[in-house]
Design an enzyme around this catalytic site. Sequence first.
Site, mmCIF file in Angstrom:
data_model
loop_
_atom_site.group_PDB
_atom_site.id
_atom_site.type_symbol
_atom_site.label_atom_id
_atom_site.label_comp_id
_atom_site.label_asym_id
_atom_site.label_seq_id
_atom_site.Cartn_x
_atom_site.Cartn_y
_atom_site.Cartn_z
ATOM 1 N N ASP A 141 -2.518 -2.040 10.285
ATOM 2 C CA ASP A 141 -2.651 -2.001 8.899
ATOM 3 C C ASP A 141 -3.412 -3.314 8.084
ATOM 4 O O ASP A 141 -3.770 -3.289 6.970
ATOM 5 C CB ASP A 141 -1.201 -1.818 8.212
ATOM 6 N N ALA A 186 0.730 -6.818 5.039
ATOM 7 C CA ALA A 186 0.141 -7.564 3.825
ATOM 8 C C ALA A 186 0.524 -9.114 3.839
ATOM 9 O O ALA A 186 -0.600 -9.881 3.432
ATOM 10 C CB ALA A 186 0.886 -6.989 2.547
ATOM 11 N N PRO A 219 9.853 -4.208 -0.135
ATOM 12 C CA PRO A 219 10.687 -3.967 0.403
ATOM 13 C C PRO A 219 10.342 -4.135 2.023
ATOM 14 O O PRO A 219 9.120 -3.908 2.273
ATOM 15 C CB PRO A 219 11.100 -2.508 0.242
ATOM 16 N N LEU A 268 5.375 0.305 3.176
ATOM 17 C CA LEU A 268 4.364 -0.174 2.480
ATOM 18 C C LEU A 268 3.601 -1.272 2.973
ATOM 19 O O LEU A 268 2.930 -1.845 2.133
ATOM 20 C CB LEU A 268 5.334 -0.679 1.021
ATOM 21 N N LYS A 272 0.945 -1.180 0.013
ATOM 22 C CA LYS A 272 0.086 -0.184 0.125
ATOM 23 C C LYS A 272 0.968 1.088 0.043
ATOM 24 O O LYS A 272 2.177 1.133 0.219
ATOM 25 C CB LYS A 272 -1.039 0.009 1.360
#
Length: 289
Positions: A134, A102, A92, A97, A9
Amino acid sequence: MVTVEANAKINLTLDILGKRPDGFHEVAMVMQSIGLHDTLTMEKTDGEIALSINVPWLKADEKNLAWRAAELVRQEYGLTGGVRMELTKRIPIAAGLAGGSADAAAVLKGMNELYNLQMSEARLCELGARLGSDIPFCLMGGTMLATGRGEVLTRLADMPETWVVLAKPRISVSTAWAYQNYDEQGAERHPDNEAIKKAIARGNRKAVAGLLCNVLESVTIKKYDVIADYKQMMLDKGAMASMMSGSGPTVFGLARNREQAEAIANVLRQNTNADVFVTRTFQMNRRKA
């Protein structure tokens, strides 16, 4: 055996509204999935959890968020079987991110499918929120307004498909450090989340680009001026906008088309030691198309 993609993201906005009684920060941020993803292959076992990762130095034990996600599902549903997981990392690490989040989200989805647990999206998000703020966004994906500590999600109109360049400097930024320093200094400019929501709904990429804002960026740039350097390089090459994602240090640029994105990426590869990626915004519900 199941295979699940774990999408990264970026933050189109990130605002901090204050410190909560539970020690977390109250945030309001517009988050966007991108095509860059890790891949997780999972299969049932009779025994415990096993995790292998294509990054040798990354710990693949009970401290890994993907492992913890699998163990949480086993505990919640009293599963006697285990799972063998192979994780191919492309996102990375410690980059702003949500790569770890995730991966954990992908594990929750994979366990749900492998063991036919029939968990609803709301149930998956509830479990995910126990592990990280997240993770609910990574489960749902697309274009979202995230509030609370990041786990309260409101679906927005789809961000118009936009090419994105990512540049991850060879530095690591502690999220805790970034928030602590923000508490000490604050920010001069805050996002206008209502305006960017309207720009997204209109499909106006130029307006969206003009409204990018991350209150942690000024904090991190003061210590790591390479972030400002990467931003300027992207803008000089014609990016519509450039900003740091999350608590950093990854810098992203919004490009007008793929050709421009590739040109920006080439300049960064030639003039920096950053890890550089070209991708685009991604809507989770388009995966099946």
